[in-house]
Design a protein around this motif. Structure first.
Motif, PDB file in Angstrom:
ATOM      1  N   GLU A  28      45.342  32.028  33.102  1.00 11.25           N
ATOM      2  CA  GLU A  28      45.780  30.569  32.120  1.00 11.25           C
ATOM      3  C   GLU A  28      47.422  31.836  31.820  1.00 11.25           C
ATOM      4  O   GLU A  28      47.210  32.671  31.387  1.00 11.25           O
ATOM      5  CB  GLU A  28      45.472  30.189  31.239  1.00 11.25           C
ATOM      6  CG  GLU A  28      44.979  28.872  31.709  1.00 11.25           C
ATOM      7  CD  GLU A  28      44.662  27.798  32.440  1.00 11.25           C
ATOM      8  OE1 GLU A  28      45.851  27.255  31.593  1.00 11.25           O
ATOM      9  OE2 GLU A  28      44.780  27.884  33.604  1.00 11.25           O
ATOM     10  N   PRO A  29      48.274  31.305  31.888  1.00 11.44           N
ATOM     11  CA  PRO A  29      49.359  32.023  31.260  1.00 11.44           C
ATOM     12  C   PRO A  29      49.419  32.552  30.145  1.00 11.44           C
ATOM     13  O   PRO A  29      48.768  30.989  29.184  1.00 11.44           O
ATOM     14  CB  PRO A  29      50.812  31.374  31.295  1.00 11.44           C
ATOM     15  CG  PRO A  29      50.381  30.338  32.602  1.00 11.44           C
ATOM     16  CD  PRO A  29      48.684  30.152  32.660  1.00 11.44           C
ATOM     17  N   MET A  48      50.191  35.435  39.105  1.00 11.96           N
ATOM     18  CA  MET A  48      49.729  34.918  40.301  1.00 11.96           C
ATOM     19  C   MET A  48      49.440  36.082  41.659  1.00 11.96           C
ATOM     20  O   MET A  48      49.137  36.667  41.677  1.00 11.96           O
ATOM     21  CB  MET A  48      51.368  34.699  40.557  1.00 11.96           C
ATOM     22  CG  MET A  48      51.196  33.884  40.254  1.00 11.96           C
ATOM     23  SD  MET A  48      53.716  33.569  40.290  1.00 11.96           S
ATOM     24  CE  MET A  48      53.844  34.891  39.176  1.00 11.96           C
ATOM     25  N   THR A  91      52.130  35.951  33.043  1.00 13.78           N
ATOM     26  CA  THR A  91      51.739  35.217  33.873  1.00 13.78           C
ATOM     27  C   THR A  91      51.633  35.901  34.971  1.00 13.78           C
ATOM     28  O   THR A  91      52.127  37.010  35.354  1.00 13.78           O
ATOM     29  CB  THR A  91      53.250  34.157  34.794  1.00 13.78           C
ATOM     30  OG1 THR A  91      54.105  33.346  33.990  1.00 13.78           O
ATOM     31  CG2 THR A  91      52.297  32.677  35.575  1.00 13.78           C
ATOM     32  N   TYR A 149      48.561  37.453  45.298  1.00 13.02           N
ATOM     33  CA  TYR A 149      48.918  37.062  46.716  1.00 13.02           C
ATOM     34  C   TYR A 149      48.346  37.796  47.314  1.00 13.02           C
ATOM     35  O   TYR A 149      47.433  38.874  46.935  1.00 13.02           O
ATOM     36  CB  TYR A 149      50.868  37.734  46.203  1.00 13.02           C
ATOM     37  CG  TYR A 149      50.797  38.761  46.681  1.00 13.02           C
ATOM     38  CD1 TYR A 149      51.160  39.633  44.821  1.00 13.02           C
ATOM     39  CD2 TYR A 149      51.115  39.944  47.219  1.00 13.02           C
ATOM     40  CE1 TYR A 149      51.064  40.781  44.699  1.00 13.02           C
ATOM     41  CE2 TYR A 149      51.412  41.078  47.093  1.00 13.02           C
ATOM     42  CZ  TYR A 149      51.165  41.702  46.368  1.00 13.02           C
ATOM     43  OH  TYR A 149      51.902  43.088  45.600  1.00 13.02           O
ATOM     44  N   ARG A 193      47.863  40.903  43.128  1.00 14.16           N
ATOM     45  CA  ARG A 193      47.983  39.464  41.874  1.00 14.16           C
ATOM     46  C   ARG A 193      49.435  40.292  41.683  1.00 14.16           C
ATOM     47  O   ARG A 193      50.047  41.686  41.847  1.00 14.16           O
ATOM     48  CB  ARG A 193      47.529  39.878  40.752  1.00 14.16           C
ATOM     49  CG  ARG A 193      46.347  38.802  40.929  1.00 14.16           C
ATOM     50  CD  ARG A 193      44.656  39.582  40.328  1.00 14.16           C
ATOM     51  NE  ARG A 193      44.811  41.102  40.313  1.00 14.16           N
ATOM     52  CZ  ARG A 193      43.718  41.064  39.384  1.00 14.16           C
ATOM     53  NH1 ARG A 193      43.369  40.032  38.135  1.00 14.16           N
ATOM     54  NH2 ARG A 193      43.761  41.863  39.090  1.00 14.16           N
TER      55      ARG A 193
END
Ligand code: ADP
Length: 348
Positions: A79-80, A99, A97, A101, A106
């Motif tokens: 969670e951000p 994410m 944040t 990938y 990340r």
């Protein structure tokens, strides 16, 4: 195109992308599957105290151990984080944040939101100051209105009654705004044992007093456990839901106050057979002054701040508000508490 030319073009494009990312105002950090730094841009130095290439391979969670960011990274960062102070400069506020990938890599993005945080603080202070300044004059006006006897001037009796109602309404709005300001500024509330049995009984009494026998009111105390938190604030949040149920349920309706265990905690809920709420309003109900019907809310003595207070109190107890409702059929407002907030009753 020969291979050498193609490689050169590819390298140029790669450099372009890196240069562009390097000059972003947001901090950008690429992390490998172990949480080590693969690359970071220039803003990462100012916002996250990271330097490229000095910090290549540094495990970020370890670097920020002892800072809130370290705990967040350890927890996976799903969670951000909306507002956190920067590790390099405590005067900066960051929104962070993460994410995923590629294969387990990340991307961590940190944005400087200091200006926004300052504006938010100005707004909070303004509301708190205005409410505070209005409190005394309103108390004085209300006091004088109470002293005036309508029987002395019968022609003014209806006007006087309306003035009293309105001044009482204004006082309630100011009190609710002050309560909200306090909750917004509070980082933590007291962590006391809140004994649920007497609290539930008093909530039922409050519902009965407000209803004057117009509704059937039932209490189902099934959880037989207590809560860890602030008794005053939980009473106010639970009481708001009870008062709403009474105010938004026509005469003859039924209201159930329920406290029960779930598989991972416990729930306090208030169910009514009242007017209900059309689905399109549900997501906005906890906004300040948001009402489905202004006339119905005002007519029943509402300030439009009750659910906002409920949401803040629950946030401070790591709890959540769930709303289920059907227009014309009724509503259930549920406060969902995690197991960590439950206390077994004390034995006598
Ligand atoms: P208010 O003081 O207006 O009741 P709240 O913040 O407590 O303010 O609630 C916001 C709005 O949500 C209310 O104006 C009403 O339209 C709706 N609402 C809240 N509780 C109920 C309920 N139990 N049944 C139907 N509508 C409700």
């Amino acid at each position: 195109m020969n291979t050498e030319l193609r490689t050169r073009r590819l390298l140029e494009e790669l450099r372009d992308v890196r240069d562009a990312a390097a000059s972003l105002p947001d901090a950008l950090v690429l992390l490998d599957a172990r949480g080590g730094v693969r690359w970071c841009n220039r803003s990462a130095e100012r916002l996250l105290a990271l330097a490229w290439p000095r910090d290549r391979g540094v495990i970020l969670a370890a670097r920020y151990a002892g800072h809130k960011l370290g705990g967040w990274l350890d927890g996976g960062g799903a969670e951000p984080v909306e507002d956190i102070t920067a590790p390099a400069d405590a005067t900066l506020h960051l929104q962070v944040t993460m994410m995923p990938y590629g294969h387990g890599q990340r991307l961590l993005l940190a944005r400087d939101i200091s200006r926004l945080a300052r504006l938010e603080q100005v707004r909070r202070d303004f509301v708190a100051n205005v409410s505070h300044e209005l409190r005394t004059p309103l108390t004085v006006i209300h006091g004088y209105l109470e002293l005036l006897d309508p029987e002395d001037v019968p022609t003014l009796a209806p006007v006087l009654g309306e003035m009293r109602n309105q001044s009482q309404r204004m006082r309630q709005i100011v009190e609710d705004l002050l309560a909200l300001s306090r909750l917004e500024m509070e980082r933590r509330l007291p962590e006391d044992r809140v004994t649920m049995q007497p609290l539930l009984l008093s909530l039922r009494r409050e519902a009965e007093a407000l209803s004057h026998g117009r509704h059937r009111i039932a209490l189902q105390d099934e959880a037989h456990c207590d809560l860890l938190g602030s008794a005053k604030d939980l009473h106010s949040a639970f009481g708001n839901l009870v008062s709403n149920a009474v105010r938004y349920t026509p005469d003859g309706g039924a209201i159930v106050i329920r406290w029960r265990r779930t598989h991972d905690g416990a729930e306090y809920s208030v169910t009514d057979t009242g007017y209900g709420i059309p689905a399109e309003h549900l997501s906005r109900l906890t906004e300040r002054f948001y009402r489905v019907s202004s006339s119905r809310s005002r007519g029943s003595g509402g300030t439009g701040l009750g659910l906002s207070i409920v949401k803040h109190v629950l946030n401070l107890h790591d709890a959540e508000l769930r709303i289920e409702s059907e227009s014309g059929a009724g509503s259930t407002f549920t406060c969902v508490f995690d197991r960590s907030r439950l206390l077994e009753p004390e034995s006598d």
